[in-house]
Every structure is written in structure tokens, then in C-alpha cells.
Design a protein around this motif. Sequence first.
Motif, PDB file in Angstrom:
ATOM      1  N   GLU A  79       0.805  -1.213   0.000  1.00 45.33           N
ATOM      2  CA  GLU A  79       0.000   0.000   0.000  1.00 45.33           C
ATOM      3  C   GLU A  79       0.844   1.271   0.000  1.00 45.33           C
ATOM      4  O   GLU A  79       0.407   2.307  -0.475  1.00 45.33           O
ATOM      5  CB  GLU A  79      -0.931   0.020   1.225  1.00 45.33           C
ATOM      6  CG  GLU A  79      -1.989  -1.079   1.230  1.00 45.33           C
ATOM      7  CD  GLU A  79      -1.421  -2.423   1.676  1.00 45.33           C
ATOM      8  OE1 GLU A  79      -0.275  -2.438   2.182  1.00 45.33           O
ATOM      9  OE2 GLU A  79      -2.123  -3.439   1.517  1.00 45.33           O
ATOM     10  N   TRP A  80       2.053   1.224   0.538  1.00 40.13           N
ATOM     11  CA  TRP A  80       2.881   2.438   0.620  1.00 40.13           C
ATOM     12  C   TRP A  80       4.339   2.040   0.770  1.00 40.13           C
ATOM     13  O   TRP A  80       4.655   0.900   1.065  1.00 40.13           O
ATOM     14  CB  TRP A  80       2.432   3.323   1.793  1.00 40.13           C
ATOM     15  CG  TRP A  80       2.693   2.727   3.151  1.00 40.13           C
ATOM     16  CD1 TRP A  80       2.143   1.583   3.668  1.00 40.13           C
ATOM     17  CD2 TRP A  80       3.585   3.217   4.152  1.00 40.13           C
ATOM     18  NE1 TRP A  80       2.620   1.350   4.919  1.00 40.13           N
ATOM     19  CE2 TRP A  80       3.499   2.327   5.264  1.00 40.13           C
ATOM     20  CE3 TRP A  80       4.425   4.317   4.260  1.00 40.13           C
ATOM     21  CZ2 TRP A  80       4.234   2.513   6.425  1.00 40.13           C
ATOM     22  CZ3 TRP A  80       5.154   4.500   5.424  1.00 40.13           C
ATOM     23  CH2 TRP A  80       5.057   3.616   6.487  1.00 40.13           C
ATOM     24  N   THR A  81       5.217   3.002   0.544  1.00 43.73           N
ATOM     25  CA  THR A  81       6.646   2.747   0.620  1.00 43.73           C
ATOM     26  C   THR A  81       7.137   3.104   2.014  1.00 43.73           C
ATOM     27  O   THR A  81       7.214   4.278   2.375  1.00 43.73           O
ATOM     28  CB  THR A  81       7.404   3.577  -0.434  1.00 43.73           C
ATOM     29  OG1 THR A  81       6.905   3.233  -1.737  1.00 43.73           O
ATOM     30  CG2 THR A  81       8.892   3.292  -0.374  1.00 43.73           C
ATOM     31  N   CYS A  82       7.462   2.095   2.771  1.00 39.91           N
ATOM     32  CA  CYS A  82       7.942   2.303   4.135  1.00 39.91           C
ATOM     33  C   CYS A  82       9.367   2.859   4.096  1.00 39.91           C
ATOM     34  O   CYS A  82      10.197   2.399   3.310  1.00 39.91           O
ATOM     35  CB  CYS A  82       7.911   0.975   4.894  1.00 39.91           C
ATOM     36  SG  CYS A  82       8.443   1.082   6.618  1.00 39.91           S
ATOM     37  N   ARG A 140       5.037   7.707  10.498  1.00 33.89           N
ATOM     38  CA  ARG A 140       5.455   6.558   9.697  1.00 33.89           C
ATOM     39  C   ARG A 140       5.724   5.342  10.572  1.00 33.89           C
ATOM     40  O   ARG A 140       5.491   4.214  10.162  1.00 33.89           O
ATOM     41  CB  ARG A 140       6.688   6.934   8.870  1.00 33.89           C
ATOM     42  CG  ARG A 140       6.371   7.961   7.785  1.00 33.89           C
ATOM     43  CD  ARG A 140       7.594   8.377   7.015  1.00 33.89           C
ATOM     44  NE  ARG A 140       7.270   9.434   6.070  1.00 33.89           N
ATOM     45  CZ  ARG A 140       7.872  10.621   6.040  1.00 33.89           C
ATOM     46  NH1 ARG A 140       8.848  10.885   6.905  1.00 33.89           N
ATOM     47  NH2 ARG A 140       7.521  11.531   5.157  1.00 33.89           N
ATOM     48  N   ARG A 197       2.316   3.978  11.303  1.00 29.62           N
ATOM     49  CA  ARG A 197       1.706   3.364  10.126  1.00 29.62           C
ATOM     50  C   ARG A 197       2.389   2.045   9.782  1.00 29.62           C
ATOM     51  O   ARG A 197       1.733   1.085   9.376  1.00 29.62           O
ATOM     52  CB  ARG A 197       1.784   4.304   8.927  1.00 29.62           C
ATOM     53  CG  ARG A 197       1.034   3.722   7.732  1.00 29.62           C
ATOM     54  CD  ARG A 197       0.927   4.649   6.561  1.00 29.62           C
ATOM     55  NE  ARG A 197       0.063   4.052   5.557  1.00 29.62           N
ATOM     56  CZ  ARG A 197      -0.135   4.557   4.345  1.00 29.62           C
ATOM     57  NH1 ARG A 197       0.444   5.694   3.997  1.00 29.62           N
ATOM     58  NH2 ARG A 197      -0.931   3.959   3.476  1.00 29.62           N
ATOM     59  N   ASP A 207      -4.218  -0.953   9.321  1.00 33.68           N
ATOM     60  CA  ASP A 207      -3.996   0.448   8.957  1.00 33.68           C
ATOM     61  C   ASP A 207      -5.321   1.095   8.563  1.00 33.68           C
ATOM     62  O   ASP A 207      -5.607   1.330   7.392  1.00 33.68           O
ATOM     63  CB  ASP A 207      -2.983   0.512   7.806  1.00 33.68           C
ATOM     64  CG  ASP A 207      -2.633   1.946   7.432  1.00 33.68           C
ATOM     65  OD1 ASP A 207      -2.957   2.860   8.217  1.00 33.68           O
ATOM     66  OD2 ASP A 207      -2.043   2.148   6.364  1.00 33.68           O
ATOM     67  N   SER A 217      -6.637   4.465   4.721  1.00 34.40           N
ATOM     68  CA  SER A 217      -5.525   4.322   5.656  1.00 34.40           C
ATOM     69  C   SER A 217      -5.679   5.277   6.825  1.00 34.40           C
ATOM     70  O   SER A 217      -6.282   6.343   6.713  1.00 34.40           O
ATOM     71  CB  SER A 217      -4.211   4.609   4.930  1.00 34.40           C
ATOM     72  OG  SER A 217      -3.166   4.786   5.853  1.00 34.40           O
ATOM     73  N   SER A 225      -3.898   8.553   5.564  1.00 32.47           N
ATOM     74  CA  SER A 225      -4.132   8.724   4.134  1.00 32.47           C
ATOM     75  C   SER A 225      -3.559  10.029   3.620  1.00 32.47           C
ATOM     76  O   SER A 225      -3.262  10.171   2.453  1.00 32.47           O
ATOM     77  CB  SER A 225      -5.630   8.658   3.832  1.00 32.47           C
ATOM     78  OG  SER A 225      -6.317   9.629   4.603  1.00 32.47           O
ATOM     79  N   ASN A 226      -3.420  11.015   4.497  1.00 33.28           N
ATOM     80  CA  ASN A 226      -2.861  12.297   4.081  1.00 33.28           C
ATOM     81  C   ASN A 226      -1.867  12.738   5.135  1.00 33.28           C
ATOM     82  O   ASN A 226      -2.228  13.377   6.116  1.00 33.28           O
ATOM     83  CB  ASN A 226      -3.966  13.340   3.905  1.00 33.28           C
ATOM     84  CG  ASN A 226      -3.449  14.598   3.220  1.00 33.28           C
ATOM     85  OD1 ASN A 226      -2.257  14.864   3.204  1.00 33.28           O
ATOM     86  ND2 ASN A 226      -4.359  15.356   2.649  1.00 33.28           N
ATOM     87  N   GLU A 227      -0.612  12.373   4.956  1.00 33.82           N
ATOM     88  CA  GLU A 227       0.374  12.633   5.988  1.00 33.82           C
ATOM     89  C   GLU A 227       0.616  14.115   6.213  1.00 33.82           C
ATOM     90  O   GLU A 227       0.975  14.548   7.292  1.00 33.82           O
ATOM     91  CB  GLU A 227       1.691  11.950   5.631  1.00 33.82           C
ATOM     92  CG  GLU A 227       1.630  10.442   5.695  1.00 33.82           C
ATOM     93  CD  GLU A 227       2.997   9.818   5.530  1.00 33.82           C
ATOM     94  OE1 GLU A 227       3.988  10.547   5.648  1.00 33.82           O
ATOM     95  OE2 GLU A 227       3.057   8.611   5.283  1.00 33.82           O
TER      96      GLU A 227
END
Length: 610
Positions: free
Chosen positions: A289-292, A309, A312, A321, A571, A574-576
Motif C-alpha cells: 500500500e505504501w513505501t515504508c 510513519r 503506520r 492500517d 488508511s 491517508s494524508n500525511e
Amino acid sequence: MHEVAKQLNLNPNRFVIFASLLGNHILPDEDLAAFHWSLLGPEHPLASLKVRAHQLVLPPCDVVIRAVADYVRNLQDVHDLDAIAKDIFKHSQSRTDDKVVRFKKAVEYYVTASKPPHFPPYLGKIVNSDPSVTSPVNQGPEGKGRVGVNAQIPSLLSMPTRNHMDITTPPLPVVAPEVLRVAEHRHKKGLMYPYIYHVLTKGEIKLSVTIEDEANKDLPSAVQLYRPVRQYVYGVLFSLAEAKKKAERLAMWRNHFPDYPTVIIKEWAAYKGKSPHTPELVEALPFREWTCPNLKKLWLGKAVEDKNRRMRAFLACMRSDTPAMLNPANVPTPLIVLCCVLRFMLQWPGVRILRRNELDAFLAQALSPKLYEPYQLQDLKIDNLDPRGVQLAALFMSGVDMALFANDVCGQPIPWEHCCPWMYFDGKLLQSKLIRASRDKAPLIDLCDGQTELVSKVEKMRQSILEGLNFSRPPQPIVFPPPPPHAMPFYPPNSTFYPPPPLPPLQGRSRGMPGKNDLIKDRMEPKLVTKTPHLPLEGSTAAENGLVEGKEADQLNGNEGESRATNQPESAFSNESKMCNTNPHLNALNEDGEGCRDEALGAAVLKTEE
């Protein structure tokens, strides 16, 4: 032997080293596999076969013989066995000292078995450079340090046998020095989960044995259930997401398929149907889902975004999440671990792990005032313990164990005081709630001891746990037979939650070159990325389980047998740029809290490195 020396272009004086490096009953070729593959190099056509799906693959014999002969021919000094051993085992990740001893004994074996004219006397001395090695050469009638004609040759059964093969896995990725220093510091001080340092440095993990009923086919083993958590944790530990992005950028620049990095961890565990004598090869996975961020950023970053982060990453490891998990009005902060573990248990596809009343029992006991009254718990009487309840409790506590593992790997976003199991779980209290919920069919208000405010909290927590989960009836029951007793199952990323299909028992190691189609298949398999759907409970819809009510149940049931697509829940982050985890009680590495126990160390390490 003269013809052999001619064909290999190898001086007979080096035959004992050469023979030892081909492998024998003293130093088996499994111990030399990494060395043999290193001689071929990464550009060799066979390099892609080093670790195949579920077994150890060795290079073909003719390739190994030529490569080892070239290596021995170019040795500068055959006198120094220690230097040779250090070089040949530099790729080894386990039992290096044992392999060095075996190498010296293998050399000694061939020296003893050979006639004196072919080998100079110095070889009888160098094998004794390690005082721990007992040399049969010294026991011969010719005297100490000399090779006698009548010296006894060691029996094939004289060497101790091992219960497992030394399985060769790809070398571990390089970990930043400052990260290793922080890991070593926390490990020595007892501030970090002990699994972490061992995985980082050795690429292995030994999992604890849990309470399991081998006759019970309804519940999976804890090792199988929580393996996806560990796969994601391994991906975070070795910064796999960042390495994957680099591989993709390099592939675009070179205009070819991405060569994704492969990180394989050996998991040693014993559970129903699984022997403890062989490890399972488990592949690390990045989040889809996202780049850790990399581990250095997760552990040492001080910005607010870094705290987000960390949280998350933890929620993603637990497949939790979702926004509701970070809403204290729905999930009290001290109960995040509890809710994440229960949510994860609900996503197992093979069997129905938690029913509605059992889920409510877990939540009700976590909110019960009796949890903080040790004298009341001591006086609590439980009659006729339910075996299923005992196993559910054991599965849950194994999940807590994995959650704490993930929390420390992700930079400790949840402080220790909110991780302690005794803050949200008591086995005796849970059993009393389960008995009332299952055997007595007590309503939720009774599970909450008549306190309506607790009923409301349980319902909100249940709703948050189920957020985004869509349960539908699978086309057929899924059966997971135990792995063969001597096989080494491999868990690739093609399906995170489903164990691989049953594999036939291995018929020994394979040597030889596969066909062209096999090579193409092996090269293409790592390139394919499949999206894992949300996974159903077996044998019943969520409404039949009582997990949802009212309109939700109607929507889920629909037409009988119809399987509906799952909507991916939003998430929690969703909007960090707009949403920050500013709760001072929720991040163990908050600068203003006591949890920043290693920030000073991290800063000092970074300063030194820079």
C-alpha cells in the motif's frame, strides 16, 4: 591420479585441499554450497538457481570441480589452513567455527589416507594448527607430527551427524552501521525484542513453542497464523521497500525487468505437523500500500512525520492500517495492541478463528474493572475449562508476542506501558467471559456486568476492528495439510496469507541444469506482483458468525453464494501532510517523553558517522 592432475592442471601436492573443498562425509557439500556458488559469481548462467522454491540447489558437479580446481590452483599459501578456511567460509552465516574445524579434519582425513611420497611433511603439521582438533596422525607408530603408512583412517561413522542440513540462503542486505549500533545497544540493555538483533545479524529466528492441540483441526498453529506479520517485519528490518524502489529505478534506466532483492529468513519452529529439526525459508515482504522508509529513518528520525510513519508501519504489519484504530473515541489508546491482534486473527482465511461472542468476550474482559483487582481475580472460580477457549487465549498471546516484535522493529510507536499484556488481558477472566458467552449464551450486557457504558465501548471497539473487512463464503473449504517432515517449505510473496500448496517430499538434493523454460520461469516469478484480497472466514458469512448486524448483514449476505469485491479501507494516515500523530501518549520515541531512550544515542551515532 597423474591424468587427473594433468586434466585439472593441478599440482598433486594440492589434492588434499582440493578434495576437501569438494565435500565429503566430514565437511558435507551443504556446508560448502555458499562457497561453491561464490566461485561461479552473480553473472554465471546458473546463479539464478541458488535458492529455488523449497529446496537447496547445488551447482552441477562438473561445474564445481572446475571452479574449485581453479581456486586451489591460485592459492598463494596452502600451508595456512586458517586463512583458507576464513576465505571459503566468508559467505557463511551460521556455524562458521564448526565448519572451520570440519575443514581441517577433512584435510587431515586425506593426508592420513595418502602415501607419504605424494605429499610433503608440512601438511602433517598444518592440520594441527588448531589445538581443539584431535589428529589421528599423531597416534600413528611413526611418531608425533609424521604421517605413518599404518596410520588409522577415520571411519565414515566417526563424525557426529547433524539433524538438519545447513541450508544456504542469499546473503543478507547490508544494514547501516549506526542502525546496527543502536540495535546492539538496545539488545544488550534489554530495551528491544531479542528476535531483532539475531535476525539482523544472522538471518534466523527461533520461535517459541505454544499451547496447541494436535488433534484440533479447527484452529491454525500460531507459527502459521502470524507468519505474514513476520514477513512484513522482515521487510521493514531490511528496508526492502526502499531497495525495491531502487531496483525499479535501475530497471527503467537499463530498460529491463526489475531485479528485486530477495531476503530469506530461516524460521526454526515446532508446531503440529512440523518437525523442529529443519527450518522453513520465509521471504521478507514490503508493504504493497505504501513505501515504508528505511530502518535508519524509522529508528532515528525525529520529525513528526517520522512518528506517523512508525505508527503506520506497525499498523501495516498487523494489517490494521485504518482510521478507527487511531481514534481514541473508538479504540482506547492502551487497547491498540489488543484490537490489532484481534483484527488480524479475523483475517485468517482457512478457518473461523473468532466468533462474534468470542470477540465480545475478549473485548469485555479487556474493559472489565476486575482486570485491576488481583484479589477478585484470585477468588474467581472456573469450572470445566473449554479447550477451545484455552487455545484461543494461547493464539491471542502469540499474536501479542508478534505485535511487540513488530512495534520494536517499527521504532516503538506504542510505548511500553501500552504494550504490557496484563493491562488488557487475563486468562482466567477471559475464560469466565467465554463460558458465559458460549455456554450460557449470555447477552453483551451480562458480559459487561450490567454496565451500559462498557457495552457502548465494546460495540465501538468491535466496529473499529471490523472496519473494512468484508466476509463472504469461499467457494470451497481450504485444507492445509502439514508439511512433509523433512521438507523445507518456502513462503514466497505470491499469497501472503495462504500457505503454499502441499509439496512432495524432497528426494535428496538436486544437481544439474534445468531446462530453458525453468530458467525463464524462475526469472519471471519474482517480477510478478499480485494483489492480496481481503480474506474470508471459512464456511460462513460474517452475518452467520454474528460479527455484523442489521444493514451490514443484509449488504454482506446479498444473493446466496455471491462473492462481493472488498472495498479497501482508508488508511489511518491517508494524508500525511494534514494528519499527524501528535498524541504524546502514543509514541514511545516522542522527544518530550521518557520513551526517547535511544534518541541521544542515535544522534551521537549519526554525528560520528557523518
